[in-house]
Design a protein around this motif. Sequence first.
Motif, PDB file in Angstrom:
ATOM      1  N   SER B  34       0.896  -1.080   0.191  1.00 28.57           N
ATOM      2  CA  SER B  34      -0.028  -0.019   0.146  1.00 28.57           C
ATOM      3  C   SER B  34       0.983   1.124  -0.230  1.00 28.57           C
ATOM      4  O   SER B  34       2.075   1.046   0.392  1.00 28.57           O
ATOM      5  N   ASP B  36       0.992   3.872   1.875  1.00 27.41           N
ATOM      6  CA  ASP B  36       1.417   3.969   3.360  1.00 27.41           C
ATOM      7  C   ASP B  36       1.929   2.882   3.870  1.00 27.41           C
ATOM      8  O   ASP B  36       2.320   3.119   5.315  1.00 27.41           O
ATOM      9  N   ARG B 129      -0.342  13.581  -6.378  1.00 28.01           N
ATOM     10  CA  ARG B 129      -1.221  12.448  -6.326  1.00 28.01           C
ATOM     11  C   ARG B 129      -0.774  11.905  -4.661  1.00 28.01           C
ATOM     12  O   ARG B 129      -1.772  11.875  -3.894  1.00 28.01           O
ATOM     13  N   ALA B 133      -3.334  12.111  -1.462  1.00 30.23           N
ATOM     14  CA  ALA B 133      -3.991  10.995  -0.659  1.00 30.23           C
ATOM     15  C   ALA B 133      -3.598  10.690   0.455  1.00 30.23           C
ATOM     16  O   ALA B 133      -4.209  10.289   1.500  1.00 30.23           O
ATOM     17  N   PHE B 134      -2.121  11.445   0.835  1.00 28.05           N
ATOM     18  CA  PHE B 134      -1.689  11.222   2.207  1.00 28.05           C
ATOM     19  C   PHE B 134      -1.074  12.456   2.852  1.00 28.05           C
ATOM     20  O   PHE B 134      -0.415  12.485   3.938  1.00 28.05           O
ATOM     21  N   ARG B 138      -4.669  16.363   1.362  1.00 26.09           N
ATOM     22  CA  ARG B 138      -5.705  15.250   1.739  1.00 26.09           C
ATOM     23  C   ARG B 138      -7.077  15.917   1.635  1.00 26.09           C
ATOM     24  O   ARG B 138      -7.437  16.805   2.291  1.00 26.09           O
ATOM     25  N   ARG B 161      -8.844  14.910 -10.127  1.00 24.93           N
ATOM     26  CA  ARG B 161      -7.953  13.975 -10.946  1.00 24.93           C
ATOM     27  C   ARG B 161      -6.871  15.112 -11.836  1.00 24.93           C
ATOM     28  O   ARG B 161      -7.092  16.249 -11.666  1.00 24.93           O
ATOM     29  N   GLY B 298       3.079   8.975  -4.494  1.00 19.08           N
ATOM     30  CA  GLY B 298       2.097   9.048  -5.491  1.00 19.08           C
ATOM     31  C   GLY B 298       2.122   8.163  -6.716  1.00 19.08           C
ATOM     32  O   GLY B 298       1.107   7.668  -7.341  1.00 19.08           O
ATOM     33  N   VAL B 301       0.268   5.181  -5.131  1.00 22.92           N
ATOM     34  CA  VAL B 301      -1.170   5.456  -5.301  1.00 22.92           C
ATOM     35  C   VAL B 301      -1.858   5.123  -6.859  1.00 22.92           C
ATOM     36  O   VAL B 301      -2.781   4.549  -7.014  1.00 22.92           O
ATOM     37  N   GLU B 304      -1.688   1.465  -7.155  1.00 29.11           N
ATOM     38  CA  GLU B 304      -2.805   0.734  -6.640  1.00 29.11           C
ATOM     39  C   GLU B 304      -3.994   1.077  -7.085  1.00 29.11           C
ATOM     40  O   GLU B 304      -5.055   0.059  -7.173  1.00 29.11           O
ATOM     41  N   ARG B 305      -4.347   2.010  -7.883  1.00 27.31           N
ATOM     42  CA  ARG B 305      -5.673   2.165  -8.721  1.00 27.31           C
ATOM     43  C   ARG B 305      -5.789   1.079  -9.572  1.00 27.31           C
ATOM     44  O   ARG B 305      -6.759   0.645 -10.025  1.00 27.31           O
TER      45      ARG B 305
END
Lengths: 308, 308
Positions: B34, B36, B129, B133-134, B138, B161, B298, B301, B304-305
């Motif tokens: 992940s 994070d 990104r 996300a983190f 955020r 986006r 990023g 991330v 991950e998508r």
Amino acid sequence: MTGKNANNGKGNTSRLLGGIEGGGTRFNCAIGPSPDEIWARNSFPTTAPEETFARVVEFFKEGEAEYGALSAIGVASFGPVDLQQQSGYYGHITTTPKPHWRYTDVVGHLKRMWDIPVAFDTDVNGAARGEGAFGAARGLDNFVYVTVGTGIGAGIVAHGRPLNGAMHPEVGHMRLPRAAEDLHFPGCCQYHGDCLEGLASGPAIEARWGQKGETLPADHPAWTMQAEYLSMLCMNLTLCYAPERIILGGGVMARRQLLPMIRERFAALMNGYTELSAVSPQDYIVPPSLGERSGEVGALVAAERLAG
Amino acid sequence: MTGKNANNGKGNTSRLLGGIEGGGTRFNCAIGPSPDEIWARNSFPTTAPEETFARVVEFFKEGEAEYGALSAIGVASFGPVDLQQQSGYYGHITTTPKPHWRYTDVVGHLKRMWDIPVAFDTDVNGAARGEGAFGAARGLDNFVYVTVGTGIGAGIVAHGRPLNGAMHPEVGHMRLPRAAEDLHFPGCCQYHGDCLEGLASGPAIEARWGQKGETLPADHPAWTMQAEYLSMLCMNLTLCYAPERIILGGGVMARRQLLPMIRERFAALMNGYTELSAVSPQDYIVPPSLGERSGEVGALVAAERLAG
């Protein structure tokens, strides 16, 4: 649906759209079953809000009597406007310097008369929508519509929809370098002095040269300077949005010699940077193809989306 | 899934992500289940493409031996890059001036080693990104991540986006007015001379003052000038995108005194224009909260998508 709709084979449509282009100088209203089929139009000066809205209501009530009930209304309004649905000022013109219009509830005025969906956006987003659906940006997902007139503004379409962040963009007030021959004019923007609008809008031309742009001859140095500022604008817009096309409209652009001067200077400024420079300037920087009707067509396009 | 995964309770995850931040100076690679939760990282200088990719492959192959097979890889790359899926150069670094890297097929290099989804974006979109996300953005749908270092670039997130038009934006090359005390430095951008990057990047500081920014004292006039250019950038970004926040990162921003100077000058330049000025500059112009790891986070991330 009601209405005396025996005239001209019109009426008896399952859908009737209202479009309002609310400009700082004039309001244009249109009614029809589709953005490319307008049955009636009216245009009148923008006076105080109550009087202006009374004329809007009169136009659409007459239209409804003729053609049937409206299904949805789209508004493309001068601004700044509040586009945040969750805001207490959604649908309002907000901090405009225009007398009597500060915090005018545009959507509220219409909603009190009609219990139908009302789409609300900036004038330039409206014009962009119109040009995207039926004009010079047809089929493009990424483009910019700029108006250069009393003010300078742009509607940006990115990934197929108007770009609005925490509010709508206000690119007309961006900072740009001074033209080499323009070091002393202080600019006429009441907020920023010599931002782009302060240097290159219609009022800036008049303030700098002592006469309106319309009266300046085609070989006046004003136009070289104007091309310098607007080509730098096109460069910054290109770098900021990487659009597929930039449409330059508005009263100042009515001077036909400007467009080729802007294209030429733009190419020189970009100097081959990135593939974006490879596009032919003739296809990249273009006039609106709907002329002065981009905004009202765009308002109808927005209404159509809400009418389903 | 295979792998010697008895170590540290790691491995046996149903998903393993690879992230690559491909910078012009260094490559940073990370692996983990992940964004994070990073299990291993490596960083090495960006040399010639073959050698650099050999180190990337080595890192991930070792990671797979340890933790199991990769599910997806995300790349945040220096550019310009081609992000158009239908283009023949999709996944390539294109017209970079960096020796040996022109038209390097980044995605192709990875796809030849791994038959898994590979996400590809710019370094600054990757950092945006990661921060979205983190990090410092955020929960926001509209924000800008700027890096000020060897070059100047920005990742723009609009409506949730990354904004990419016909190509990715290149805001670092926008035109801005000269600072009053900076009328003679020609600028160091090889394409545009005195565009923003030519006036305010790390190499511009060194070229103008004859020494690297890191060695200039905190009270050197370079920093006032730097604050002038970067506050004008923030103004133009605000007017172009109306973001909810601007994150300023990169090596030049490591000089801590710059940020408050930029905030103060930005507020003066905006001069109360639009509601955007009402936001407290402390909450509006901020440093990245992931520090130098925004890009690699990023990239993970994005991976991950694709991993679903």
